[in-house]
Design a protein around this motif. Structure first.
Motif, PDB file in Angstrom:
ATOM      1  N   UNK A  19      10.708 -14.329   9.519  1.00 17.95           N
ATOM      2  CA  UNK A  19      10.044 -14.649   8.265  1.00 17.95           C
ATOM      3  C   UNK A  19       8.619 -15.156   8.445  1.00 17.95           C
ATOM      4  N   UNK A  20       8.185 -15.134   9.667  1.00 14.84           N
ATOM      5  CA  UNK A  20       6.856 -15.638   9.988  1.00 14.84           C
ATOM      6  C   UNK A  20       5.785 -14.973   9.149  1.00 14.84           C
ATOM      7  N   UNK A  21       5.776 -13.626   9.228  1.00 18.55           N
ATOM      8  CA  UNK A  21       4.730 -12.920   8.518  1.00 18.55           C
ATOM      9  C   UNK A  21       5.238 -12.414   7.179  1.00 18.55           C
ATOM     10  N   UNK A  22       4.317 -12.309   6.323  1.00 19.54           N
ATOM     11  CA  UNK A  22       4.637 -11.909   4.959  1.00 19.54           C
ATOM     12  C   UNK A  22       5.006 -10.429   4.888  1.00 19.54           C
ATOM     13  N   UNK A  23       5.917 -10.129   3.995  1.00 19.98           N
ATOM     14  CA  UNK A  23       6.296  -8.745   3.775  1.00 19.98           C
ATOM     15  C   UNK A  23       5.172  -8.042   3.010  1.00 19.98           C
ATOM     16  N   UNK A  24       4.691  -6.972   3.586  1.00 19.38           N
ATOM     17  CA  UNK A  24       3.673  -6.173   2.898  1.00 19.38           C
ATOM     18  C   UNK A  24       4.047  -4.703   3.054  1.00 19.38           C
ATOM     19  N   UNK A  25       4.205  -4.029   1.948  1.00 20.76           N
ATOM     20  CA  UNK A  25       4.549  -2.610   2.003  1.00 20.76           C
ATOM     21  C   UNK A  25       3.510  -1.827   1.208  1.00 20.76           C
ATOM     22  N   UNK A  26       3.485  -0.537   1.436  1.00 20.00           N
ATOM     23  CA  UNK A  26       2.499   0.260   0.695  1.00 20.00           C
ATOM     24  C   UNK A  26       3.062   1.601   0.290  1.00 20.00           C
ATOM     25  N   UNK A  27       2.521   2.108  -0.795  1.00 15.82           N
ATOM     26  CA  UNK A  27       2.793   3.479  -1.182  1.00 15.82           C
ATOM     27  C   UNK A  27       1.442   4.145  -1.038  1.00 15.82           C
ATOM     28  N   UNK A  28       1.426   5.262  -0.325  1.00 14.03           N
ATOM     29  CA  UNK A  28       0.143   5.874  -0.001  1.00 14.03           C
ATOM     30  C   UNK A  28       0.122   7.354  -0.367  1.00 14.03           C
ATOM     31  N   UNK A  29      -0.037   7.652  -1.625  1.00 14.04           N
ATOM     32  CA  UNK A  29      -0.040   9.060  -2.047  1.00 14.04           C
ATOM     33  C   UNK A  29      -1.404   9.688  -1.841  1.00 14.04           C
ATOM     34  N   UNK A  30      -1.411  10.990  -1.733  1.00 15.78           N
ATOM     35  CA  UNK A  30      -2.710  11.639  -1.740  1.00 15.78           C
ATOM     36  C   UNK A  30      -2.858  12.249  -3.128  1.00 15.78           C
ATOM     37  N   UNK A  31      -3.986  12.006  -3.736  1.00 17.40           N
ATOM     38  CA  UNK A  31      -4.171  12.371  -5.136  1.00 17.40           C
ATOM     39  C   UNK A  31      -4.466  13.856  -5.307  1.00 17.40           C
ATOM     40  N   UNK A  32      -3.445  14.663  -5.182  1.00 14.85           N
ATOM     41  CA  UNK A  32      -3.664  16.101  -5.229  1.00 14.85           C
ATOM     42  C   UNK A  32      -2.917  16.768  -6.376  1.00 14.85           C
ATOM     43  N   UNK A  33      -2.252  15.995  -7.191  1.00 12.80           N
ATOM     44  CA  UNK A  33      -1.532  16.620  -8.293  1.00 12.80           C
ATOM     45  C   UNK A  33      -0.456  15.715  -8.843  1.00 12.80           C
TER      46      UNK A  33
END
Length: 512
Positions: A5-19
RNA sequence: GCCGCGUUGGUCAAGAGGUUAAGACGCCUCCCUUUCACGGAGGAAUCACGGGUUCGAGUCCCGUACGUGGUACCA
């Protein structure tokens, strides 16, 4: 997950804007979001627009709109920058080069000057039945135009001349690259079978492989969820992490199972072919003008859309199937995400929507249904009346759009009557019943459900006709077809005058 | 072709060596309602195949088949 639990949870959604944003994409966002919220972490939206040739106007804006509709608000995004910006890879272009340089210096990557033609030639020359798609790998890299083959002088000269080049990773030989996926657990690859992927393109932009690693590091991503289509390129990413930032800093990977269509990977063509939406919201490609329908416009509630997506690949282990976002956040666990792909079933999807319409309050449904009727140019009278109608018909609506046919007759007399449903059993006696009914209803003092029903039934007894035999014709007269709530309820709501008008006009139609 | 991943009814799925193999969607029958829905009661339908391991396998191992993804200066 680890109890670190030391580091914070960080997640990402990384879409490419193609449609358009399709089902699988939204589900990836959802799982990211649920995971982040469950552990009080941050959910980041990063736009992966490194391929300039695939830029599509409006696509980024569209993604924001879809997320908003779904009720998923990123904590950090291009629109709402946090302290790890910029959040568009095209704007981070300068950040990647130094990592590419570092790899080259350490002998883990190299310059490649091969032209597109060179590559095509290599592929066609090495192509055999046994090897239909030759790779730029350890076997052939020594036959190409790159800094592994060329002398240092030539390389420097090319560089100074500005000869276009890419940077490729140099895959090590005879290594087993393995990692622990949160869903698939131990996954391993032989380095010999992975090609020397391009890391930095000739235009100076990174490819996904370099960008995803660098950005996940710089943005302190703790857990990386993505579709299973990325599993094959995971060894490249693992190696890059090892070379650049250290495996101990690498996020935990989770490769999500694919959402399949009726035959294979779900595509927007499946939607057109089988008549169901594939994208979250309507999308029209600005170039081809090709239109693809969205769940929103099809008449889905965002709650239902989220719910059905959550259940496609995850299951809480209980019999509960209906979940609100809050319940999902509380109960979601990555351990319970399946390994195998799930085939999308539109029938089940509609069931979720139906359930959510039933669950939704009239208050919540009102603006949506009102909007529907506005587009159909129907005068919906006053708000209270409209809401009563919504409450009365909502359990028979699967899609929001169903509210139209399920309730227009409360506002306008039906355009067509299903006279064939009554004609065969029609007779003098029934004709007379309805004629007398009209005069009796006219004289009715109080226009309420009980009064109308009593009047109707008493007259039926008098005429010695079973009330049931008369209710269907009555319904057809008021509604137009064999559907809708209780007839007397309808008569009561539409009012005395309208009820009489409809009976009379129906009588003439039946006799024609 | 090669590599990766996967495989419980038509679909979503529970199951973590011993169960009559849950539940939901869809389908069918019946009840309720003399409409349509809702609701209720039933029904048909499943561990891909072959070998092991084990007293015992849907659960563990191996192989095969099938499916799916990758094999781009796309993500």
């Amino acid at each position: 997950m680890n109890e670190n639990n030391e580091s914070k949870i960080r997640v990402r959604f990384a879409p490419s804007p193609t449609g358009g944003l399709h089902l699988g994409g939204v589900r990836t966002v959802l799982y990211n979001y649920l995971f982040a919220k469950k552990y009080n972490g941050s959910f980041i939206l990063r736009i992966e627009d490194t391929d300039q040739s695939r830029f599509v106007a409006g696509a980024e804006e569209y993604i924001y709109n879809c997320l908003k509709w779904c009720g998923i608000e990123p904590d950090e995004s291009p629109e709402k920058p946090g302290s790890y910006g910029p959040y568009r890879q095209s704007e981070r272009k300068e950040m990647y080069r130094k990592y590419a340089d570092q790899l080259i210096q350490n002998g883990q990557a190299y310059y490649a000057f091969d032209t597109t033609e060179d590559l095509e030639k290599m592929r066609s020359e090495n192509k055999t039945d046994d090897n239909p798609s030759p790779q730029y790998d350890s076997r052939i890299r020594m036959k190409m135009q790159n800094s592994l083959v060329l002398t240092n002088e030539v390389v420097q000269q090319y560089l100074q001349e500005g000869k276009p080049y890419v940077v490729r990773i140099k895959m090590p030989e005879n290594e087993i690259i393995s990692f622990n996926d949160m869903i698939h657990h131990e996954v391993s690859f032989e380095s010999n079978l992975v090609d020397d992927k391009v890391l930095l393109k000739a235009d100076g932009m990174p490819t996904y492989h370099l960008a995803v690693v660098v950005d996940d590091y710089l943005m302190k991503i703790s857990h990386a969820f993505r579709g299973e289509e990325w599993l094959s390129s995971a060894p490249v990413h693992i190696l890059l992490w090892k070379y650049l930032f250290g495996l101990e800093n690498m996020p935990q990977w989770a490769h999500l199972p694919l959402i399949l269509g009726p035959n294979g990977k779900l595509s927007k063509r499946d939607g057109a072919k089988f008549g169901f939406p594939v994208y979250a919201m309507n999308w029209t490609d600005p170039r081809s003008e090709e239109f693809t329908e969205g769940f929103k416009e099809k008449g889905f509630l965002p709650e239902a859309f989220i719910n059905l997506l959550a259940m496609l690949g995850w299951n809480g282990g209980t019999e509960q199937e209906l979940f609100s976002m809050e319940e999902l956040i509380a109960q979601f666990s990555i351990e319970r995400v399946h390994k195998s792909g799930a085939k999308f079933d539109y029938e089940k999807a509609k069931w979720f929507n139906h359930e959510w319409i039933k669950k939704s309050s009239t208050e919540a449904l009102y603006p949506l249904v009102k909007n529907l009727f506005e587009t159909k140019n129907v005068d919906t009278k006053n708000e209270d009346y409209f809401k009563t109608v919504i409450g009365l018909v909502k359990e028979r609506c699967t899609l929001i759009s169903d509210f139209y046919e399920q309730s227009v007759y409360f506002f306008e007399a039906p355009q067509t009557l299903d006279v064939e449903a009554v004609k065969p059993k029609w007779n003098e006696n029934k004709q007379s019943f309805f004629e007398i009914l009209c005069t009796q209803l006219t004289e009715l003092k109080a226009w309420d459900v009980i009064e109308i029903e009593n009047c109707f039934k008493n007259l039926a007894t008098e005429k010695t006709i079973k009330p049931g035999e008369l209710q269907l014709p009555m319904r057809i007269m008021l509604v137009g077809g064999k559907f809708g709530p209780a007839v007397f309820e309808i008569a009561h709501l539409i009012g005395k005058e309208e009820t009489l008008n409809r009976i009379q006009s129906a009588l003439t139609k039946i006799n024609n």
